[in-house]
Design a protein around this motif. Structure first.
Motif, short mmCIF file in Angstrom:
data_model
loop_
_atom_site.label_atom_id
_atom_site.label_comp_id
_atom_site.label_asym_id
_atom_site.label_seq_id
_atom_site.Cartn_x
_atom_site.Cartn_y
_atom_site.Cartn_z
N HIS A 182 5.70 -21.10 27.87
CA HIS A 182 5.51 -19.46 27.96
C HIS A 182 6.49 -18.72 27.05
O HIS A 182 7.54 -19.30 27.20
CB HIS A 182 5.60 -19.18 29.32
CG HIS A 182 5.31 -17.65 29.67
ND1 HIS A 182 5.90 -16.59 29.08
CD2 HIS A 182 4.18 -17.20 30.13
CE1 HIS A 182 5.53 -15.25 29.47
NE2 HIS A 182 4.33 -15.86 30.04
N LEU A 194 6.22 -14.96 35.79
CA LEU A 194 5.55 -15.47 34.33
C LEU A 194 4.36 -15.96 34.66
O LEU A 194 3.35 -16.25 33.89
CB LEU A 194 6.43 -16.38 33.49
CG LEU A 194 7.60 -15.64 32.99
CD1 LEU A 194 8.56 -16.84 32.16
CD2 LEU A 194 7.32 -14.63 32.01
N LEU A 196 3.77 -18.95 36.20
CA LEU A 196 3.80 -20.24 35.95
C LEU A 196 3.91 -21.02 37.54
O LEU A 196 3.71 -22.54 37.56
CB LEU A 196 5.18 -20.72 35.36
CG LEU A 196 5.15 -20.25 34.00
CD1 LEU A 196 6.51 -20.58 33.19
CD2 LEU A 196 4.11 -21.05 33.01
N ALA A 246 -0.31 -23.76 34.32
CA ALA A 246 0.98 -24.10 34.04
C ALA A 246 0.77 -25.50 33.92
O ALA A 246 1.79 -26.39 33.45
CB ALA A 246 1.99 -23.43 35.06
N LYS A 300 -0.33 -26.73 31.00
CA LYS A 300 0.56 -26.72 29.81
C LYS A 300 1.76 -27.63 29.98
O LYS A 300 2.23 -28.18 29.04
CB LYS A 300 1.20 -25.14 29.94
CG LYS A 300 0.12 -24.21 29.21
CD LYS A 300 0.87 -22.82 29.36
CE LYS A 300 -0.02 -21.77 28.79
NZ LYS A 300 0.71 -20.68 28.66
#
Length: 177
Positions: free
Chosen positions: A67, A113, A115, A136, A139
């Motif tokens: 992020h 955020l 996540l 998340a 990612k």
């Protein structure tokens, strides 16, 4: 020293006044390794400091993969969730040797955020677990791939035994620290 005659007769020789009995507490002098010199320890400390600085640079890079506004200090927290699955905040604090208030702040920031998400604990309805959001997690998987690719690139010419030895020695340093 026991002779063949002593062994056959079952008798033991009298202790020598010159040779003390071996101690169960103290190692034999030949087994005692000399302590590392101050210069050697200073060199080791300098290498650890340089690695730590490089790790901070890499952490900023990798945080950006997860992020653009992620504080790099939250990477270990996300790593625990990415590899360990849903955890209680207290478990995260214990695993990372952090104060629970630090973990609480990092969780609040990463939750903001998008996540992490808090989910009910199936073992205790009163408790909440924290887990990575599906986005998340994707990612994080890409981040781990990139991280392992960098390790492969850095250590690709090393013998696997050397990597194993380094890993064991670093683990020993961490345990003894």
């Amino acid at each position: 020293m026991t002779t063949l005659e002593d062994a056959a007769s079952g008798s033991q020789p009298a202790p020598s006044a010159v040779e003390p009995a071996p101690s169960a507490v103290e190692p034999a002098p030949s087994a005692v390794e000399p302590a590392p010199s101050a210069g050697l320890l200073a060199d080791l400390e300098a290498e650890f400091a340089a690695l730590w600085q490089l790790r901070k640079v890499r952490a900023r890079e990798f945080a950006g993969l997860l992020h653009p506004h992620l504080d790099p200090t939250a990477l270990p927290l996300l790593g625990e969730l990415g590899t360990g699955g849903p955890l209680r905040p207290t478990e995260i604090a214990e695993r990372l040797h952090l104060d629970p208030s630090t973990v609480s702040r990092q969780l609040a920031a990463t939750e903001k955020l998008g996540l992490v998400v808090r989910v009910p604990d199936p073992r205790d309805a009163r408790a909440r677990l924290v887990d990575l959001t599906p986005q998340a997690r994707g990612k994080f998987t890409a981040y781990r791939r990139e991280l392992l690719a960098r390790w492969r690139s850095s250590l690709g010419a090393w013998d696997p035994g050397e990597v194993e030895t380094l890993t064991k020695l670093l683990h020993r340093v961490r345990q003894d620290w």
